[in-house]
Design a protein around this motif. Structure first.
Motif, PDB file in Angstrom:
ATOM      1  N   THR A  73       0.832  -1.211   0.000  1.00  0.00           N
ATOM      2  CA  THR A  73       0.000   0.000   0.000  1.00  0.00           C
ATOM      3  C   THR A  73       0.862   1.255   0.000  1.00  0.00           C
ATOM      4  OG1 THR A  73      -0.181   0.008   2.419  1.00  0.00           O
ATOM      5  CG2 THR A  73      -1.866  -1.174   1.210  1.00  0.00           C
ATOM      6  N   ALA A  74       2.008   1.220   0.687  1.00  0.00           N
ATOM      7  CA  ALA A  74       2.874   2.394   0.708  1.00  0.00           C
ATOM      8  C   ALA A  74       3.445   2.684  -0.670  1.00  0.00           C
ATOM      9  CB  ALA A  74       3.993   2.199   1.726  1.00  0.00           C
ATOM     10  N   LEU A  78       1.984   1.909  -3.561  1.00  0.00           N
ATOM     11  CA  LEU A  78       0.875   2.466  -4.324  1.00  0.00           C
ATOM     12  C   LEU A  78       0.675   3.935  -3.996  1.00  0.00           C
ATOM     13  CD1 LEU A  78      -2.069  -0.140  -4.328  1.00  0.00           C
ATOM     14  CD2 LEU A  78      -0.730   0.658  -6.280  1.00  0.00           C
ATOM     15  N   SER A  79       0.690   4.233  -2.698  1.00  0.00           N
ATOM     16  CA  SER A  79       0.473   5.609  -2.272  1.00  0.00           C
ATOM     17  C   SER A  79       1.585   6.524  -2.767  1.00  0.00           C
ATOM     18  CB  SER A  79       0.372   5.676  -0.745  1.00  0.00           C
ATOM     19  OG  SER A  79      -0.807   5.070  -0.278  1.00  0.00           O
ATOM     20  N   ALA A  80       2.833   6.068  -2.697  1.00  0.00           N
ATOM     21  CA  ALA A  80       3.949   6.905  -3.135  1.00  0.00           C
ATOM     22  C   ALA A  80       3.820   7.272  -4.612  1.00  0.00           C
ATOM     23  CB  ALA A  80       5.272   6.183  -2.872  1.00  0.00           C
ATOM     24  N   ALA A  81       3.456   6.304  -5.428  1.00  0.00           N
ATOM     25  CA  ALA A  81       3.279   6.586  -6.854  1.00  0.00           C
ATOM     26  C   ALA A  81       2.155   7.597  -7.071  1.00  0.00           C
ATOM     27  CB  ALA A  81       2.985   5.291  -7.603  1.00  0.00           C
ATOM     28  N   ASN A  82       1.107   7.463  -6.290  1.00  0.00           N
ATOM     29  CA  ASN A  82      -0.024   8.364  -6.453  1.00  0.00           C
ATOM     30  C   ASN A  82       0.290   9.766  -5.923  1.00  0.00           C
ATOM     31  OD1 ASN A  82      -2.938   8.365  -7.295  1.00  0.00           O
ATOM     32  ND2 ASN A  82      -3.122   9.226  -5.232  1.00  0.00           N
ATOM     33  N   GLN A  83       1.049   9.839  -4.836  1.00  0.00           N
ATOM     34  CA  GLN A  83       1.445  11.147  -4.300  1.00  0.00           C
ATOM     35  C   GLN A  83       2.277  11.913  -5.331  1.00  0.00           C
ATOM     36  OE1 GLN A  83       3.436   9.466  -0.985  1.00  0.00           O
ATOM     37  NE2 GLN A  83       1.505   8.680  -0.175  1.00  0.00           N
ATOM     38  N   CYS A 109       1.346   3.887   5.150  1.00  0.00           N
ATOM     39  CA  CYS A 109       1.172   4.381   3.784  1.00  0.00           C
ATOM     40  C   CYS A 109       2.266   5.363   3.373  1.00  0.00           C
ATOM     41  CB  CYS A 109      -0.196   5.045   3.641  1.00  0.00           C
ATOM     42  SG  CYS A 109      -0.478   6.348   4.836  1.00  0.00           S
ATOM     43  N   TYR A 110       3.365   5.395   4.095  1.00  0.00           N
ATOM     44  CA  TYR A 110       4.420   6.334   3.739  1.00  0.00           C
ATOM     45  C   TYR A 110       5.778   5.660   3.842  1.00  0.00           C
ATOM     46  CZ  TYR A 110       7.444  10.462   3.840  1.00  0.00           C
ATOM     47  OH  TYR A 110       8.417  11.381   3.564  1.00  0.00           O
ATOM     48  N   LEU A 111       6.432   5.528   2.707  1.00  0.00           N
ATOM     49  CA  LEU A 111       7.817   5.079   2.657  1.00  0.00           C
ATOM     50  C   LEU A 111       8.655   6.295   2.277  1.00  0.00           C
ATOM     51  CD1 LEU A 111       7.570   1.636   0.810  1.00  0.00           C
ATOM     52  CD2 LEU A 111       7.992   2.033   3.230  1.00  0.00           C
ATOM     53  N   PRO A 112       9.326   6.936   3.223  1.00  0.00           N
ATOM     54  CA  PRO A 112      10.049   8.172   2.918  1.00  0.00           C
ATOM     55  C   PRO A 112      11.111   7.958   1.857  1.00  0.00           C
ATOM     56  CG  PRO A 112      10.682   7.294   5.062  1.00  0.00           C
ATOM     57  CD  PRO A 112       9.495   6.511   4.618  1.00  0.00           C
ATOM     58  N   LEU A 117      12.074   9.252   9.584  1.00  0.00           N
ATOM     59  CA  LEU A 117      11.357   9.907   8.492  1.00  0.00           C
ATOM     60  C   LEU A 117      12.162  11.068   7.918  1.00  0.00           C
ATOM     61  CD1 LEU A 117       7.722   9.945   9.935  1.00  0.00           C
ATOM     62  CD2 LEU A 117       8.641   8.423   8.180  1.00  0.00           C
ATOM     63  N   LYS A 118      12.829  11.831   8.795  1.00  0.00           N
ATOM     64  CA  LYS A 118      13.589  12.980   8.307  1.00  0.00           C
ATOM     65  C   LYS A 118      14.888  12.543   7.638  1.00  0.00           C
ATOM     66  CE  LYS A 118      14.129  17.185   7.394  1.00  0.00           C
ATOM     67  NZ  LYS A 118      13.217  17.829   6.425  1.00  0.00           N
ATOM     68  N   ALA A 119      15.567  11.567   8.215  1.00  0.00           N
ATOM     69  CA  ALA A 119      16.832  11.129   7.631  1.00  0.00           C
ATOM     70  C   ALA A 119      16.630  10.435   6.292  1.00  0.00           C
ATOM     71  CB  ALA A 119      17.556  10.195   8.600  1.00  0.00           C
ATOM     72  N   ALA A 120      15.524   9.703   6.144  1.00  0.00           N
ATOM     73  CA  ALA A 120      15.275   8.968   4.905  1.00  0.00           C
ATOM     74  C   ALA A 120      14.758   9.858   3.782  1.00  0.00           C
ATOM     75  CB  ALA A 120      14.274   7.839   5.169  1.00  0.00           C
TER      76      ALA A 120
END
Length: 466
Positions: free
Chosen positions: A253-254, A256-261, A293-296, A354-357
């Motif tokens: 799902t992450a 999918l979401s990244a591509a859509n973002q 839903c977030y892969l930085p 999240l910030k480092a990635a």
């Protein structure tokens, strides 16, 4: 007077060439209640408008420099066309924020099931194979989401008061279904993504089905091929050894979401040149929140908003029904939130990761604490103040570029009894209570504003994941 432009440079907010740390509350009116209330509608706007000036000026009084209003957008459109009188109410809110020295970044929310025809001007096309109602899998919902975002971006294009729009470009694909038993209608709606899920697994494991089964030895359906692998909503025991596929599904799902973002941001700027977007990743729990839903680093985003509320570590989930709770270990159930020091450590690690990635993406951390709710174990206003201070300092040290606090005020539905499965109908998380009285947490907010900005940066080399 127009506010100075707010920019994003190297993953940080900047104003007048200097780093600028965002701090402000989520905002929605006291009536009709909750973040999903239609307070811009004709019935409720007079009451909401009466509080705007005082609310925004009091935010500035304690050092807030931005506000994030949740905007239920059903009243804004009829038969595919904008309703101008409602949009003028939004203009009034923007003008009020500007007078009070606050940046305003709206979070438009639309009920795509009930409000699709009013937004788009034609009915939603139903069908037995209709994909899941999510912009990453359904072209109709994607186009509606894009139209909604563009309408808000265009309304204040060129305004320095509204530097970016918060958009639902690729949020949770599955969380809303985790509380339902296998076979319930809400779970069946997700079954349309099963083929995409199975194809993703096949790629993920290099078409080595035996490697997949070795990684997931307890799958209840005992699949013998990719086409027989079920979705998590088709079985019980998510997020446990009984259903280890859940963790693969979160990665699916992450992605999918990244591509859509990425697509939403690119198409949004094509429609409204110069527009910027912040992508919210909502979720009250560690097990059901932003990490779902977030892969930085998978998409080059302007900014992201992630949530962590202190009550998330007091038990495995406050929303899981009893049939699913049997699959969870709850070693901390019954403890007060203020005693959950482990959750502060987890919050620090998550924000630092999240910030480092994704160092080029501005990171806004949202936190807050429910009051007067035994299920969430924060019985006293002083606990809210203590938890605010812990999390604010944690996120500041971890490298956050901005902060949001849920929320500005309690609403009038907060005193209603808890419905079944512990969902809260109202909100009792405010810096001020429903009568407008300050809570102790507001004084701590003012103190942190006076502390200034931490200048140290988070580097990938300093990152340690355990």
């Amino acid at each position: 007077m127009a506010l100075p432009p707010l920019r994003i440079r190297n993953g940080q907010f900047e104003r007048a060439g200097r780093r600028f740390l965002l701090f402000g509350p989520v905002y929605f009116a006291r009536q009709p209640g909750t973040c999903g209330g239609d307070y811009f509608a004709d019935e409720w706007w007079p009451q909401a408008a009466a509080h705007l000036e005082r609310d925004f000026s009091r935010m500035a009084e304690i050092g807030c420099n931005w506000v994030a209003p949740f905007v239920k957008t059903q009243p804004f459109f009829r038969r595919g066309r904008p309703v101008e009188r409602v949009w003028r109410r939004y203009d009034q809110m923007v003008a009020t924020a500007e007078r009070c020295g606050l940046y305003l970044m709206p979070f438009p929310n639309h009920d795509m099931k009930r409000g699709f025809a009013d937004l788009m001007g034609h009915p939603f096309r139903e069908g037995p194979g209709q994909p899941h109602l999510h912009p990453s899998t359904n072209d109709q919902i994607y186009e509606a989401t894009l139209k909604l975002n563009a309408a808000f971006a265009a309304r204040t294009a060129g305004s320095t008061t509204v530097p970016m729009i918060m958009v639902r470009g690729g949020g949770r694909l599955w969380t809303g279904y985790a509380g339902y038993g296998p076979g319930e209608p809400e779970g069946r709606e997700l079954l349309t993504v099963r083929k995409d899920w199975q194809a993703w697994l096949q790629r993920r494991y290099g078409d080595d089905f035996e490697a997949f089964r070795t990684s997931h030895p307890k799958l209840r359906e005992n699949p013998h091929g990719w086409a027989e692998v079920a979705l998590p909503v088709e079985v019980e025991g998510q997020f446990t050894d009984d259903d280890s596929r859940t963790f693969d599904f979160l990665a699916f799902t992450a992605e999918l979401s990244a591509a859509n973002q990425r697509r939403i941001q690119e198409d949004g700027r094509r429609l409204v040149p110069g527009s910027r977007y912040m992508f919210p990743f909502e979720g009250c729990e560690f097990d059901r929140g932003p990490m779902e839903c977030y892969l930085p680093g998978r998409a080059d985003l302007d900014a992201v908003w992630v949530e962590m509320y202190q009550f998330g570590m007091t038990h495995s989930s406050h929303t899981h029904p009893d049939w699913e709770r049997s699959h969870h270990f709850e070693p901390t159930t019954g403890k007060l939130s203020v005693d959950q020091l482990s959750s502060i450590t987890a919050a620090w690690k998550r924000a630092r990761y999240l910030k480092a990635a994704a160092p080029a993406t501005a990171l806004v951390c949202c936190h807050g604490t429910v009051m007067d709710n035994p299920m969430r174990w924060t019985p006293e206003p002083r606990d809210q103040r203590i938890l605010f201070e812990r999390l604010q300092r944690t996120y500041l040290d971890a490298g956050s570029d901005g902060f949001a606090f849920w929320c500005w005020t309690d609403d009038e539905s907060s005193s209603r009894p808890e419905p079944e499965y512990f969902y809260r109908e109202g909100e009792a998380m405010g810096m001020v209570d429903v009568a407008g009285a300050w809570r102790p947490v507001a004084r701590r907010a003012a103190a942190y504003h006076r502390c200034g900005v931490r200048t140290a940066r988070v580097s990938a080399e300093a990152l340690l994941l355990i």
